[in-house]
Scaffold this active site. Structure first.
Site, PDB file in Angstrom:
ATOM      1  CG  HIS A  97      -1.685   1.207   1.471  1.00 50.17           C
ATOM      2  ND1 HIS A  97      -1.327   2.146   2.424  1.00 50.17           N
ATOM      3  CD2 HIS A  97      -2.807   1.689   0.878  1.00 50.17           C
ATOM      4  CE1 HIS A  97      -2.187   3.136   2.415  1.00 50.17           C
ATOM      5  NE2 HIS A  97      -3.101   2.886   1.491  1.00 50.17           N
ATOM      6  CD  GLU A 154      -2.586   2.651  -3.654  1.00 45.41           C
ATOM      7  OE1 GLU A 154      -3.135   3.777  -3.589  1.00 45.41           O
ATOM      8  OE2 GLU A 154      -2.965   1.670  -2.977  1.00 45.41           O
ATOM      9  CG  HIS A 155      -0.192   6.163  -0.524  1.00 46.64           C
ATOM     10  ND1 HIS A 155      -0.645   7.212   0.232  1.00 46.64           N
ATOM     11  CD2 HIS A 155      -1.195   5.248  -0.542  1.00 46.64           C
ATOM     12  CE1 HIS A 155      -1.872   6.939   0.666  1.00 46.64           C
ATOM     13  NE2 HIS A 155      -2.219   5.750   0.223  1.00 46.64           N
ATOM     14  CD  GLU A 214      -4.771   5.659   3.764  1.00 47.64           C
ATOM     15  OE1 GLU A 214      -5.152   4.578   3.282  1.00 47.64           O
ATOM     16  OE2 GLU A 214      -3.941   6.409   3.193  1.00 47.64           O
TER      17      GLU A 214
END
Length: 428
Positions: A67, A70-71, A142
């Site tokens: 993840h 991905e960012h 987040e």
């Protein structure tokens, strides 16, 4: 370029494997104003332990790194890639799941430039220590936001109660502590291992000319150099078929409790189509009994055990599978026991031929309606492709299902040691 023709659905998909191994699928929908493209790698949050390309020993990377990667791919040395898409009139996004990471856009104009932008930014990583450290604060925020959401906590809490060792039990974003361990070198290691074109799929659907689009993609890829890629070695811990905990709970500042019942699925012996058939049968049976028109739903609702938040889902993928049912309730213990009892009772129940025919028609109707969505087609085609299944062959598989299949599936489905209950309870 090969044309795959699906006469039953009146659809054609054009496919080609590039010299570097990238698999490309194109679906022309000239009646659509919009075009949707998705570039997916067969790499998700569960792929924590693997042998890096060019190395001999396996490594285990920090939780949440897929993840995080991905960012970071959207951030280049001199710009944010989202701005590139905005200038081209496109809407861009990305997501990471347990088994995949995908980058996507939708647009009504400048499609060729948007496809090039999609390919180019994913295939040109840039990570620096400063930008990685900055991102840790953003993703930590987040994670904390999701930690405050009862629905998210109940979903992952149920998975964690089912799985003892498998990384599917870890939040896709990782933990606040685990992401602090991520380094620039870790990101490059994961990128170089899992983002090779041979481990990726590009699907473009919408108002396109397949021949011209395929030639453009060929030209784009021919300009880039990629080494030959050996098969990726991934490692997963051995997991017991039984659940880790039969019951677990947390307390949160909620006014109404949540009760979720999880069924740990055994996917160890299932190949592509067998996995699809299991997923279809599970969904159809749950829908028949637990949807708003179902016998069990009506019974639970009349007894004031559930409200309209009650839902269910099944996820079967490589290496893991689970079914989760539940929702808000004022009687968490009673709801858990009733749902478990209902699931066990499925063995004694038999679905009639008439009912099963109706169930199949409903499933076919849902599937056909979903095919009106470019996003559904592209996302699901890519998902099923990684499992060795063709999305456009799902319809004949549904049609082939029988009541005997349903009976046989239920016979091996619900076992007490594979059921776990997770509750989110109000703080005292």
């Amino acid at each position: 370029m090969e044309e795959l023709v699906y006469k039953q659905l009146n659809e054609s998909v054009f496919q080609e494997t590039m010299e570097n191994g990238l698999k490309v699928f194109l679906l022309s929908k000239p009646e659509m104003a919009k075009t949707y493209g998705i570039f997916t790698t067969n790499y998700g949050s569960i792929d924590q332990t693997f042998t890096p390309i060019g190395k001999n020993e396996k490594v285990t990377v920090p939780e949440g790194i897929a993840h995080f990667l991905e960012h970071k791919l959207f951030e280049k040395e001199d710009r944010d890639v989202f701005q590139d898409f905005t200038k081209l009139g496109a809407s861009a996004n990305a997501f990471t799941s347990f088994t995949k990471t995908a980058y996507l856009f939708s647009a009504t104009s400048q499609i060729e430039k948007n496809v090039d932008t999609l390919l180019d930014f994913v295939q040109d990583p840039y990570f620096s220590k400063e930008s990685v450290d900055k991102e840790k604060g953003i993703i930590a925020q987040e994670i904390r936001m999701y930690d405050d959401q009862p629905d998210w906590r109940s979903f992952f809490g149920t998975i964690q109660s089912m799985y003892e060792k498998h990384p599917v039990k870890v939040d896709i974003a990782g933990t606040v502590d685990s992401i602090q361990e991520i380094t620039k070198d870790d990101l490059y290691t994961c990128y170089e291992t899992f983002y090779h074109p041979s481990n990726m799929v590009l699907f473009v659907a919408g108002n396109i000319q397949p021949e011209e689009m395929m030639e453009q993609i060929r030209s784009n890829q021919a300009k880039k150099d990629f080494k030959e890629m050996p098969e990726i070695e991934r490692f997963y811990p051995e997991e017991s078929p039984s659940v880790a905990k039969s019951e677990d709970s947390i307390k949160m500042p909620v006014t109404t409790a949540k009760t979720m019942v999880g069924v740990k699925e055994d996917v160890s012996s299932l190949n592509g189509e067998e996995l699809l058939r299991a997923e279809l049968l599970s969904g159809m049976i749950l829908d028949f009994y637990f949807s708003r028109s179902g016998e069990f739903y009506e019974e639970l609702y009349k007894d004031d055990l559930i409200d309209d938040s009650f839902q269910f889902e099944t996820e079967l993928d490589r290496q893991f599978g689970f079914t989760i049912l539940g929702g808000d309730t004022r009687k968490p213990d009673e709801l858990a026991e009733r749902v478990k009892k209902m699931l066990h009772s499925l063995r004694e129940k038999r679905i009639s031929e008439e009912d099963f025919t109706r169930m199949k028609r409903k499933k076919i109707g849902q599937f056909m309606r979903a095919l009106n969505s470019l996003e559904f087609i592209a996302n699901q085609f890519t998902h099923y492709h990684t499992l060795g299944v063709d999305l456009f062959n799902v319809l004949p598989v549904i049609e082939s299902l029988t009541t005997e299949d349903a009976d046989q599936y239920v016979e091996h489905w619900i076992k007490e040691d594979r059921i776990s209950v997770f509750k989110v309870l109000p703080q005292e």
